[in-house]
Motif scaffolding. Sequence first.
Motif, PDB file in Angstrom:
ATOM      1  N   THR A   1       2.804   1.253   3.223  1.00 31.33           N
ATOM      2  CA  THR A   1       1.939   1.974   2.293  1.00 31.33           C
ATOM      3  C   THR A   1       1.655   3.393   2.789  1.00 31.33           C
ATOM      4  O   THR A   1       1.646   4.356   2.008  1.00 31.33           O
ATOM      5  CB  THR A   1       0.611   1.211   2.105  1.00 31.33           C
TER       6      THR A   1
ATOM      7  N   HIS B   1       5.673   5.006   3.354  1.00 34.56           N
ATOM      8  CA  HIS B   1       6.649   4.808   2.280  1.00 34.56           C
ATOM      9  C   HIS B   1       8.022   4.415   2.820  1.00 34.56           C
ATOM     10  O   HIS B   1       9.062   4.799   2.271  1.00 34.56           O
ATOM     11  CB  HIS B   1       6.747   6.059   1.403  1.00 34.56           C
TER      12      HIS B   1
ATOM     13  N   ASN C   1       3.112  -4.122   6.069  1.00 36.75           N
ATOM     14  CA  ASN C   1       2.930  -3.639   4.701  1.00 36.75           C
ATOM     15  C   ASN C   1       1.931  -2.478   4.645  1.00 36.75           C
ATOM     16  O   ASN C   1       2.064  -1.580   3.794  1.00 36.75           O
ATOM     17  CB  ASN C   1       2.487  -4.790   3.794  1.00 36.75           C
TER      18      ASN C   1
END
Length: 305
Positions: free
Chosen positions: A157, A160, A153
Amino acid sequence: MLNKCCISINARCNLACKYCHFYENDGLNMPNIKSLDNEKLLAILHNILDFTQAKNLPLFTIGFAGGGEPLLDWEILKNTLHLIRKKDINKQLSFYIITNGILLNKKFLTEYKDFFSFVKLVISLDGDKDTHDTFRIDKDKKGTHTHIMKNINLYNTCFHEMPAINLSISKKSLTQKENILNFLLSNNFKEITFTRLFHCDDKALEITHTEFLEFISFFEPHPFNIRNTIARKEGKCDCIMYGHKCGVGYNNIFYFNDKVYPCMRYVEDDFNSIGNYSDSLFDIVNNMQRLQKPISEGECHYEKY
């Protein structure tokens, strides 16, 4: 034509995966295996670039995988990749790193941004939490899924998009395919490689070539870019860990412990070496020719010959 290789930069790992076919091999004394330093790795990459330019290859693919966790030596990788990129004026070299994902922190990802355009990061993730944590454990015997997903994750971030992932497929995976599919879809993974377990200390984990192809076919109707499927459609030689035709003797080599081998399975005996790390690829190609023997889809050169 030789156009790809894997490089084992070290023989160290920060996990203790139950099915690891490398560390379970009693014939290998891991503490005595030499890691690559900046000088050795740069020599290897220069030899690859010289060969690629001389042969005018459109692309030579270099994977840092096999034998250890590459990001434990990120400083060496970072320095040598910077240097070789400057020499690769026609952008003929492509790189990927297969990592277990433990070291994907903010510091690393910030530095990796400079390499994003030419170094693909592939994270080992076996699917849903239950399937993954059954085998991919740390040295305290705890599952790593939650930790790795947190780092994935972070990657999402930064860039993208979700990273490419590599799923090791065992007998358990065959029974969990619905859960694995739902996990991949719900987390929006796109770039996927399936790896067949067929060289394990625990033979009960292994699956056949037919079972593997059937497993892959279950995922093909869905919106994934599956390396295995693309390789088969394009008729590429590839390790049968990925389900296609073995490339030993033709298009792939493996750098390990200061030597060059036909593939990872041949490292048990120095007799199987086809060169030293500092040898030119022209010499290595000459040494490979004795390995060019008939092979069918799904057959392993090591097991057959």
